[in-house]
Every structure is written in structure tokens, then in C-alpha cells.
Design a protein around this motif. Structure first.
Motif, short mmCIF file in Angstrom:
data_model
loop_
_atom_site.label_atom_id
_atom_site.label_comp_id
_atom_site.label_asym_id
_atom_site.label_seq_id
_atom_site.Cartn_x
_atom_site.Cartn_y
_atom_site.Cartn_z
N GLN A 1 11.57 -5.68 -7.11
CA GLN A 1 12.23 -6.89 -7.68
C GLN A 1 12.32 -6.88 -9.18
O GLN A 1 13.26 -7.33 -9.75
N LEU A 2 11.33 -6.12 -9.87
CA LEU A 2 11.41 -5.66 -11.34
C LEU A 2 12.71 -4.91 -11.74
O LEU A 2 13.30 -5.07 -12.52
N PHE A 3 13.16 -4.01 -10.87
CA PHE A 3 14.19 -3.14 -10.97
C PHE A 3 15.37 -3.54 -10.45
O PHE A 3 16.29 -2.70 -10.30
N SER A 4 15.33 -4.51 -9.68
CA SER A 4 16.45 -5.07 -8.74
C SER A 4 17.02 -3.97 -7.92
O SER A 4 18.16 -3.74 -7.55
N ILE A 5 16.13 -3.42 -7.21
CA ILE A 5 16.43 -2.18 -6.12
C ILE A 5 16.43 -2.82 -4.95
O ILE A 5 15.63 -3.67 -4.46
N SER A 6 17.52 -2.20 -4.10
CA SER A 6 18.02 -3.15 -2.79
C SER A 6 18.50 -1.80 -1.96
O SER A 6 19.52 -1.56 -2.29
N LEU A 7 17.66 -1.25 -0.95
CA LEU A 7 18.14 -0.37 -0.24
C LEU A 7 18.84 -1.07 0.96
O LEU A 7 18.85 -2.37 1.05
N SER A 8 19.56 -0.38 1.93
CA SER A 8 20.20 -1.17 2.98
C SER A 8 19.41 -2.13 3.89
O SER A 8 20.00 -3.23 4.01
N VAL A 9 18.37 -1.78 4.28
CA VAL A 9 17.36 -2.63 5.03
C VAL A 9 16.18 -3.01 4.15
O VAL A 9 15.90 -4.25 4.34
N ILE A 10 15.48 -2.06 3.38
CA ILE A 10 14.28 -2.42 2.90
C ILE A 10 14.69 -2.90 1.52
O ILE A 10 15.11 -2.76 0.55
#
Length: 56
Positions: free
Chosen positions: A17-26
Motif C-alpha cells: 500500500q505504501l509503494f502502490s505495488i500491485s501484481l496481477s493477482v496479489i
């Protein structure tokens, strides 16, 4: 053990959430849900290492 896994999952979700990371499903929401599941299992007594063996 499951409480430790939940803490790790919550930590990874915070980083996502802090780094706005979003993998395809995770995503952070998936990690939070998995962490809550681990906490619920811990509170239900699953994964507790308490075993008492009595000798007669």
C-alpha cells in the motif's frame, strides 16, 4: 505459528500500500484478507503447538 504468518502478511500488505505495488493477482487487499484468515485460525486454536503428553 499462524499469528507470525499473519504479521508477515500484514507487513507485506503495508509495503504494497505504501509503494502502490500491485501484481496481477496479489494486491494489498488479498494479503490483508489472508492475514485476517491466519489470525482467525490462530484464535480458533489451529496451529498451536501446545500438546501435553503425560507419563504414568
Amino acid at each position: 505459528m499462524t499469528a507470525l504468518i499473519a504479521a508477515v502478511l500484514f507487513g507485506i500488505a503495508l509495503i504494497f500500500q505504501l509503494f502502490s505495488i500491485s501484481l496481477s493477482v496479489i494486491t494489498a487487499q488479498v494479503l490483508i484478507t489472508a492475514g485476517l484468515l491466519c489470525v482467525a485460525l490462530y484464535l480458533a486454536g489451529v496451529g498451536s503447538a501446545r500438546r501435553s503428553y503425560r507419563r504414568r
